[in-house]
Motif scaffolding. Structure first.
Motif, PDB file in Angstrom:
ATOM      1  N   ASP A   1       0.818  -1.211   0.000  1.00  0.00           N
ATOM      2  CA  ASP A   1       0.000   0.000   0.000  1.00  0.00           C
ATOM      3  C   ASP A   1       0.853   1.263   0.000  1.00  0.00           C
ATOM      4  N   ARG A   2       2.006   1.220   0.636  1.00  0.00           N
ATOM      5  CA  ARG A   2       2.872   2.392   0.668  1.00  0.00           C
ATOM      6  C   ARG A   2       3.379   2.747  -0.725  1.00  0.00           C
ATOM      7  N   LYS A   3       3.709   1.723  -1.498  1.00  0.00           N
ATOM      8  CA  LYS A   3       4.194   1.947  -2.865  1.00  0.00           C
ATOM      9  C   LYS A   3       3.058   2.015  -3.876  1.00  0.00           C
ATOM     10  N   GLY A   4       1.858   1.573  -3.476  1.00  0.00           N
ATOM     11  CA  GLY A   4       0.736   1.549  -4.408  1.00  0.00           C
ATOM     12  C   GLY A   4       0.882   0.493  -5.481  1.00  0.00           C
ATOM     13  N   LEU A   5       1.368  -0.700  -5.098  1.00  0.00           N
ATOM     14  CA  LEU A   5       1.675  -1.744  -6.066  1.00  0.00           C
ATOM     15  C   LEU A   5       1.015  -3.069  -5.709  1.00  0.00           C
ATOM     16  N   LYS A   6       0.687  -3.842  -6.732  1.00  0.00           N
ATOM     17  CA  LYS A   6       0.330  -5.244  -6.604  1.00  0.00           C
ATOM     18  C   LYS A   6       1.168  -6.026  -7.603  1.00  0.00           C
TER      19      LYS A   6
ATOM     20  N   ARG B   1     -10.016  -6.115 -14.354  1.00  0.00           N
ATOM     21  CA  ARG B   1     -10.353  -4.984 -13.490  1.00  0.00           C
ATOM     22  C   ARG B   1      -9.129  -4.511 -12.725  1.00  0.00           C
ATOM     23  N   ALA B   2      -8.305  -5.469 -12.260  1.00  0.00           N
ATOM     24  CA  ALA B   2      -7.118  -5.107 -11.488  1.00  0.00           C
ATOM     25  C   ALA B   2      -6.127  -4.313 -12.322  1.00  0.00           C
ATOM     26  N   CYS B   3      -6.004  -4.663 -13.603  1.00  0.00           N
ATOM     27  CA  CYS B   3      -5.057  -3.977 -14.474  1.00  0.00           C
ATOM     28  C   CYS B   3      -5.636  -2.714 -15.083  1.00  0.00           C
ATOM     29  N   GLY B   4      -6.934  -2.490 -14.925  1.00  0.00           N
ATOM     30  CA  GLY B   4      -7.543  -1.272 -15.432  1.00  0.00           C
ATOM     31  C   GLY B   4      -8.177  -1.475 -16.788  1.00  0.00           C
TER      32      GLY B   4
ATOM     33  N   ALA C   1      -1.363   0.397 -10.950  1.00  0.00           N
ATOM     34  CA  ALA C   1      -0.037  -0.213 -10.758  1.00  0.00           C
ATOM     35  C   ALA C   1      -0.144  -1.687 -10.405  1.00  0.00           C
ATOM     36  N   PHE C   2      -0.563  -2.495 -11.364  1.00  0.00           N
ATOM     37  CA  PHE C   2      -0.617  -3.952 -11.203  1.00  0.00           C
ATOM     38  C   PHE C   2       0.418  -4.569 -12.129  1.00  0.00           C
TER      39      PHE C   2
ATOM     40  N   VAL D   1       2.199  -0.918 -19.969  1.00  0.00           N
ATOM     41  CA  VAL D   1       2.574   0.423 -19.522  1.00  0.00           C
ATOM     42  C   VAL D   1       4.076   0.491 -19.277  1.00  0.00           C
ATOM     43  N   GLU D   2       4.604  -0.559 -18.623  1.00  0.00           N
ATOM     44  CA  GLU D   2       6.039  -0.604 -18.300  1.00  0.00           C
ATOM     45  C   GLU D   2       6.509  -2.044 -18.343  1.00  0.00           C
TER      46      GLU D   2
END
Length: 206
Positions: free
Chosen positions: A88-93, A120-123, A144-145, A172-173
């Motif tokens: 959660d601190r980095k906003g990542l899964k 849904r998780a990836c947007g 950010a998945f 995205v990356e």
């Protein structure tokens, strides 16, 4: 309207190391997870179902990611049946995925269909149909998945894909971890035919 941005690809070792550190991860931990998945896939024999190597690799890949990283910042996440680690601190899964070809010119494709929960998780799908390989909408950046993606030659990348039609449609990356494969990898391939990779469990009363 948001503009289009070029897919970010990191392949130089110093860029990869810097980005991995920014994400609160370690190269050793990610490579250990790749090796654990590949070792598990090697337990499949001719007597197992045809998708066993991929299934074994997926299960151990997820478990190893958790063993390597859960602690002060990273926790287990199972939202909607998608098995990941979350910071959660980095906003990542981060999840694990077997793919057709990691670290190639084109973004990898998963060896099994991705479900609605993964999409849904990836947007939402935000890609220009004419430029799936290189460009995404600028407003995709907030999602950010990432998947630790491993192919049947032991090549691996950490990549933030977009999902449409049950597959990856660009990224995205992309962070190339093992573009030439792993010299310590002596395992079978990760063939998957319908592996239940991102299944959403249903609980039914008797």
């Amino acid at each position: 309207m948001a503009g289009w941005v070029e897919t970010k690809i990191l392949g130089e070792p110093w860029d990869v190391d810097r980005r991995i550190a920014e994400m609160g991860l370690s190269m050793d931990g990610l490579i250990n997870s790749v090796r654990a998945a590949r070792t598990a896939s090697g337990n499949a024999t001719a007597l197992h179902p045809s998708n066993a190597a991929g299934t074994f690799g997926y299960h151990e890949g997820v478990a190893s990611l958790r063993q390597e990283f859960i602690g002060d910042e990273w926790v287990i996440d199972r939202k909607d049946g998608v098995e990941t680690i979350r910071n959660d601190r980095k906003g990542l899964k981060i999840g694990f995925c077997n793919v057709d070809r990691a670290c190639g010119d084109k973004a990898p494709k998963p060896r099994s269909d991705k479900g609605a929960a993964s999409e849904r998780a990836c947007g939402p799908m935000l890609f220009d149909p004419e430029e799936l390989r290189f460009f995404v909408r600028g407003d995709a950046v907030g999602l950010a998945f990432y998947y630790l993606m491993v192919d049947d030659m032991g090549r691996a990348e950490l990549t933030r894909p977009k999902i449409s039609g049950k597959t990856f449609e660009g990224a995205v990356e992309r962070i190339f971890l093992l573009p030439e494969g792993d010299e310590e990898d002596m395992l079978l391939n990760l063939d998957d035919d319908g592996i239940a990779e991102d299944f959403e469990p249903k609980i039914v009363r008797k």
